[in-house]
Design a protein around this motif. Structure first.
Motif: not given
Length: 287
Positions: A170-182, A184-192
């Motif tokens: 579950i932990a691995a899938d959750t992190v991979a899903s967060l990356r998929a949602t983000a 290439t927009d990794l500069d989003d302040p809330r995500l950062t």
């Protein structure tokens, strides 16, 4: 986050995860790096070592489609991984960031969830915040309560490890899903802010985030430990919400005739009884 060399960071992460022995390369001896060496990746992908080094170092950020496909083959990327690599390799103009509006769930969707008393259902936002959840979804999994950030809960709430029977997956899938949602927009302040907090507080999150796995939520089975009805193995389906970018609707269901179906029905009756009792108390108080 290295916002100026995202392609290079991704390639380095995937190279370090590759297993030399899968390519017939001895993994013992005097190897000083995890995974493949840069020159080994270049050889396997059919390019010069100097060019691959330029890609990792960010001196060349826009490889051709042929190069992307060759690297995807070496790193055994799945369809989503290849799409992410293509996105990283695509030239993009830097745009001024518009302020994010608070995420809201459409009234019609709220009514739909309320009309599903026997189906656990919730809506997640772009940062995996639970924007809304019906009572049965919250009863199945306390991490699904409205207002909870599921990524933060899974890694920082000790109760999450008791709730999920297979917490590591579950932990691995959750992190991979967060990356998929983000994307290439990794500069989003809330995500950062979210990634920074979890990287400081959770070694597991930091390790999984560094893998650069990309995997969107689609469908599958989750196994819960429920304090009221015991173990629950529930299938789930996900649906993107049109008109609300980043939002997804998740609905759970049990296999017909299974113990999980009976347990879910019992949990539904318990929840319905609690709601009915609360309504009666409210009526009595108003009197």
């Amino acid at each position: 986050m290295d916002s100026e060399n995202r392609l290079g960071v991704f390639l380095r992460a995937r190279r370090e995860l590759a297993r030399p022995e899968e390519f017939g390369i001895p993994s013992g001896g005097q190897r000083r790096v995890a995974g493949l060496r840069r020159e080994e990746v270049a050889m396997l992908a059919g390019m010069s070592a100097d060019y691959y080094v330029r890609l990792e170092q960010g001196r060349d950020k826009h490889p051709s489609e042929q190069v992307v496909e060759a690297l995807a083959r070496v790193f055994a990327l799945d369809e989503e991984g290849v799409a992410h690599l293509r996105e990283l390799a695509r030239p993009t103009a830097r745009r001024k960031r518009a302020p994010r509006r608070p995420e809201r769930v459409a009234p019609g969707l709220l009514r739909l969830l309320a009309a599903w008393p026997n189906t656990p259902a919730l809506v997640l936002g772009r940062y995996m915040d639970v924007l809304v959840a019906n009572p049965l979804a919250t009863a199945v999994n306390s991490c699904s309560a409205q207002g909870v950030n599921m990524v933060r809960a899974i890694f920082l709430d000790p109760a999450a490890r008791d709730c999920y029977r297979d917490w590591p997956t579950i932990a691995a899938d959750t992190v991979a899903s967060l990356r998929a949602t983000a994307g290439t927009d990794l500069d989003d302040p809330r995500l950062t802010e979210l990634v920074g907090e979890l990287s400081l507080k959770s070694e597991e999150f930091r390790r999984l985030w560094a893998r650069h796995d990309v995997r969107a939520k689609t469908a599958g089975v989750k196994e819960f430990r429920n304090p009221l009805v015991g173990d629950l193995a529930l299938s789930y389906e996900t649906f993107t919400v049109n008109g609300a970018p980043g939002q997804i609707l998740i609905a759970y269901h049990a296999e017909p005739g299974s113990m999980a179906e009976r347990a879910l029905a019992l949990l539904g009756m318990i929840v319905a009884g609690e709601i009915s009792e609360s309504a009666s108390v409210a009526v009595d108080f108003e009197k």
